[in-house]
Design a protein around this motif. Structure first.
Motif, short mmCIF file in Angstrom:
data_model
loop_
_atom_site.label_atom_id
_atom_site.label_comp_id
_atom_site.label_asym_id
_atom_site.label_seq_id
_atom_site.Cartn_x
_atom_site.Cartn_y
_atom_site.Cartn_z
N ALA A 61 26.34 -35.57 -33.91
CA ALA A 61 27.21 -36.32 -34.80
C ALA A 61 27.97 -35.40 -35.75
O ALA A 61 29.16 -35.59 -36.00
CB ALA A 61 26.39 -37.35 -35.59
N VAL A 62 27.27 -34.39 -36.30
CA VAL A 62 27.93 -33.44 -37.19
C VAL A 62 29.07 -32.73 -36.47
O VAL A 62 30.19 -32.61 -37.00
CB VAL A 62 26.91 -32.42 -37.74
CG1 VAL A 62 27.63 -31.28 -38.47
CG2 VAL A 62 25.92 -33.10 -38.68
N CYS A 63 28.81 -32.26 -35.27
CA CYS A 63 29.85 -31.54 -34.51
C CYS A 63 31.02 -32.45 -34.17
O CYS A 63 32.19 -32.05 -34.29
CB CYS A 63 29.25 -30.96 -33.22
SG CYS A 63 28.08 -29.62 -33.48
N ALA A 64 30.72 -33.69 -33.77
CA ALA A 64 31.79 -34.61 -33.39
C ALA A 64 32.66 -34.98 -34.59
O ALA A 64 33.89 -35.03 -34.49
CB ALA A 64 31.17 -35.87 -32.78
N ILE A 65 32.03 -35.23 -35.73
CA ILE A 65 32.79 -35.59 -36.93
C ILE A 65 33.63 -34.41 -37.41
O ILE A 65 34.80 -34.57 -37.77
CB ILE A 65 31.84 -36.08 -38.03
CG1 ILE A 65 31.25 -37.44 -37.63
CG2 ILE A 65 32.55 -36.18 -39.37
CD1 ILE A 65 30.13 -37.92 -38.53
N ALA A 66 33.05 -33.21 -37.41
CA ALA A 66 33.80 -32.02 -37.82
C ALA A 66 35.00 -31.80 -36.89
O ALA A 66 36.12 -31.51 -37.36
CB ALA A 66 32.89 -30.81 -37.81
N ALA A 67 34.77 -31.94 -35.58
CA ALA A 67 35.86 -31.76 -34.63
C ALA A 67 36.93 -32.83 -34.83
O ALA A 67 38.14 -32.54 -34.78
CB ALA A 67 35.32 -31.82 -33.20
N GLY A 68 36.51 -34.07 -35.08
CA GLY A 68 37.46 -35.14 -35.30
C GLY A 68 38.32 -34.91 -36.53
O GLY A 68 39.53 -35.16 -36.52
N LEU A 69 37.71 -34.40 -37.59
CA LEU A 69 38.48 -34.12 -38.81
C LEU A 69 39.49 -33.01 -38.59
O LEU A 69 40.64 -33.08 -39.07
CB LEU A 69 37.52 -33.74 -39.95
CG LEU A 69 36.64 -34.88 -40.48
CD1 LEU A 69 35.61 -34.34 -41.47
CD2 LEU A 69 37.49 -35.96 -41.15
N VAL A 70 39.09 -31.97 -37.87
CA VAL A 70 40.00 -30.86 -37.59
C VAL A 70 41.15 -31.32 -36.71
O VAL A 70 42.33 -31.05 -36.99
CB VAL A 70 39.25 -29.69 -36.92
CG1 VAL A 70 40.24 -28.63 -36.43
CG2 VAL A 70 38.26 -29.07 -37.89
N VAL A 71 40.84 -32.05 -35.63
CA VAL A 71 41.89 -32.54 -34.73
C VAL A 71 42.82 -33.49 -35.47
O VAL A 71 44.05 -33.43 -35.33
CB VAL A 71 41.25 -33.24 -33.51
CG1 VAL A 71 42.32 -33.97 -32.69
CG2 VAL A 71 40.52 -32.23 -32.64
N GLY A 72 42.22 -34.36 -36.31
CA GLY A 72 43.05 -35.30 -37.05
C GLY A 72 43.97 -34.63 -38.04
O GLY A 72 45.11 -35.07 -38.24
N ALA A 73 43.51 -33.54 -38.65
CA ALA A 73 44.32 -32.85 -39.65
C ALA A 73 45.36 -31.93 -39.03
O ALA A 73 46.44 -31.74 -39.59
CB ALA A 73 43.41 -32.05 -40.58
N VAL A 74 45.06 -31.38 -37.85
CA VAL A 74 45.93 -30.34 -37.27
C VAL A 74 46.78 -30.86 -36.12
O VAL A 74 47.96 -30.49 -36.00
CB VAL A 74 45.06 -29.15 -36.78
CG1 VAL A 74 45.91 -28.11 -36.08
CG2 VAL A 74 44.31 -28.53 -37.94
N LEU A 75 46.21 -31.72 -35.26
CA LEU A 75 46.90 -32.10 -34.04
C LEU A 75 47.42 -33.53 -34.05
O LEU A 75 48.62 -33.77 -33.92
CB LEU A 75 45.97 -31.89 -32.84
CG LEU A 75 45.51 -30.44 -32.61
CD1 LEU A 75 44.55 -30.38 -31.43
CD2 LEU A 75 46.72 -29.54 -32.35
N THR A 76 46.50 -34.48 -34.17
CA THR A 76 46.90 -35.89 -34.08
C THR A 76 45.98 -36.76 -34.91
O THR A 76 44.77 -36.51 -34.97
CB THR A 76 46.86 -36.38 -32.62
OG1 THR A 76 47.05 -37.80 -32.59
CG2 THR A 76 45.53 -36.04 -31.96
N PRO A 77 46.52 -37.78 -35.56
CA PRO A 77 45.68 -38.69 -36.35
C PRO A 77 44.60 -39.38 -35.53
O PRO A 77 43.65 -39.93 -36.09
CB PRO A 77 46.69 -39.71 -36.89
CG PRO A 77 47.99 -38.99 -36.90
CD PRO A 77 47.96 -38.08 -35.71
N LEU A 78 44.73 -39.36 -34.20
CA LEU A 78 43.70 -39.98 -33.37
C LEU A 78 42.34 -39.31 -33.56
O LEU A 78 41.30 -39.92 -33.30
CB LEU A 78 44.10 -39.91 -31.89
CG LEU A 78 45.28 -40.80 -31.47
CD1 LEU A 78 45.63 -40.55 -30.02
CD2 LEU A 78 44.92 -42.27 -31.69
#
Length: 345
Positions: free
Chosen positions: A257-274
């Motif tokens: 869960a920690v890895c998934a949430i961290a990855a989601g925040l990075v992707v959301g901030a850098v690549l796509t709001p998804l």
């Protein structure tokens, strides 16, 4: 129960427990148990009135025919060192572990001794029944007794009696402790799980029963809870390194869960709001899960349950992921201290 119940030694590792120590000992001495009993408190380097309260308990029980309190020093302050010191100083064939903030139910010891006889187990234990004294502690208690908070761990959430990987605290046959050399003192946390794993590897039975309940006081702040669960995750990773094959999917859920949430925040901030779908989904899940967990609590406690859940999950996962390999190396190279054979009463 046999006609003459076996004598029991209750061991307590304590450090800064002035808030609960007297009450915890009272729950021990008021047990509905016909056998002889002693309480051995291992005193760490407390900075509050713990030592003073322990000394008072020693004086007050000096003439008690049903149970006396003794103390032993634990200069390191480490829980496994305290437990081993208390075991060495104790005398009786049944050893009951209790923490300084744990409150035994009135028939706890009698039930545990009966279960040892009925099952042939080396260690029996039951439910860690978390109870709070304010809104935050009520929230933590609800999180700690819900499946969304701790998964399917029977000693948190309850379940049917039967063999288990580990149990909360534990009531041991002394020979099982001696055979294993006591607790491994390098395990600052997870020492119970590690000891029970060794007992099981040697062919011993660990038995869980919902008949056994210990009231537990949760950590009083977000910071204290986060540290507790970070340490849990860190040392559970050490157990996994020390005992290969001891990990399962339940323990991998928080770090995932920690890895998934961290990855989601990075992707959301850098690549796509998804990318924000992942952390948003997690927040939605723990918010929804807090509704049944908080049933019957006042609203001020219920709104704190998602905070408690997130603190537990994220801290445990972070601790697991960042656990240094040097800890496992130190543990593997350590020698378990011998537990001196008792002088039977």
């Amino acid at each position: 129960m046999p006609a003459a119940p076996p004598a029991v030694s209750v061991i307590m590792p304590v450090l800064n427990e002035e808030r609960h120590l007297r009450d915890a000992v009272r729950h021990i001495l008021q047990q509905d148990y016909a056998g002889e009993m002693e309480v051995v408190i291992a005193l760490g380097p407390s900075t509050d009135r713990t030592d003073e309260i322990a000394a008072e308990l020693v004086r007050e029980t000096a003439s008690n025919p049903w149970g006396r309190v003794h103390t032993v020093p634990n200069p390191t302050g480490r829980t496994p060192a305290a437990l081993n010191a208390a075991i060495r100083a104790s005398r009786h064939p049944i050893v009951v572990r209790v923490d300084g903030h744990g409150m035994l139910s009135p028939d706890y010891i009698a039930t545990a001794v009966r279960l040892l006889e009925e099952t042939g187990a080396q260690n029996v234990g039951g439910i860690m029944h978390a109870e709070g004294e304010n809104d935050w502690e009520h929230a933590v208690a609800a999180a700690m007794t819900s499946k969304i908070g701790v998964g399917n761990a029977a000693f948190h959430t309850g379940g049917e009696a039967g063999p288990a990987e580990t149990v909360y605290l534990g009531v041991f046959r002394r020979e099982a402790l001696e055979r294993q050399g006591g607790y491994n003192e390098e395990f600052i946390r997870a020492q119970d799980w590690e000891l029970n794993f060794r007992i099981r590897e040697a062919g011993g039975l660990i038995w869980f029963s919902p008949e056994l309940r210990v009231r537990y006081r949760p950590r009083p702040s977000v910071k204290a809870l986060a540290k507790q669960y970070k340490d849990y995750g860190r040392w559970r990773r050490v157990v996994a390194r020390y005992h290969s094959g001891s990990i399962n999917l339940r323990y991998l859920a928080p770090p995932t869960a920690v890895c998934a949430i961290a990855a989601g925040l990075v992707v959301g901030a850098v690549l796509t709001p998804l990318g924000f779908v992942v952390p948003a989904g997690y927040l939605a899940a723990i918010t929804a899960g807090s509704v049944p967990a908080g049933k019957g609590l006042p609203w001020k406690a219920r709104v704190r349950i998602p905070v408690a859940l997130a603190t537990m999950h994220m801290s445990w996962g972070f601790g697991f992921l960042t656990s240094p390999r040097s800890l496992a190396k130190k543990v593997i190279e350590s020698r378990r201290p011998a537990v001196t054979a008792p002088t039977q009463a």
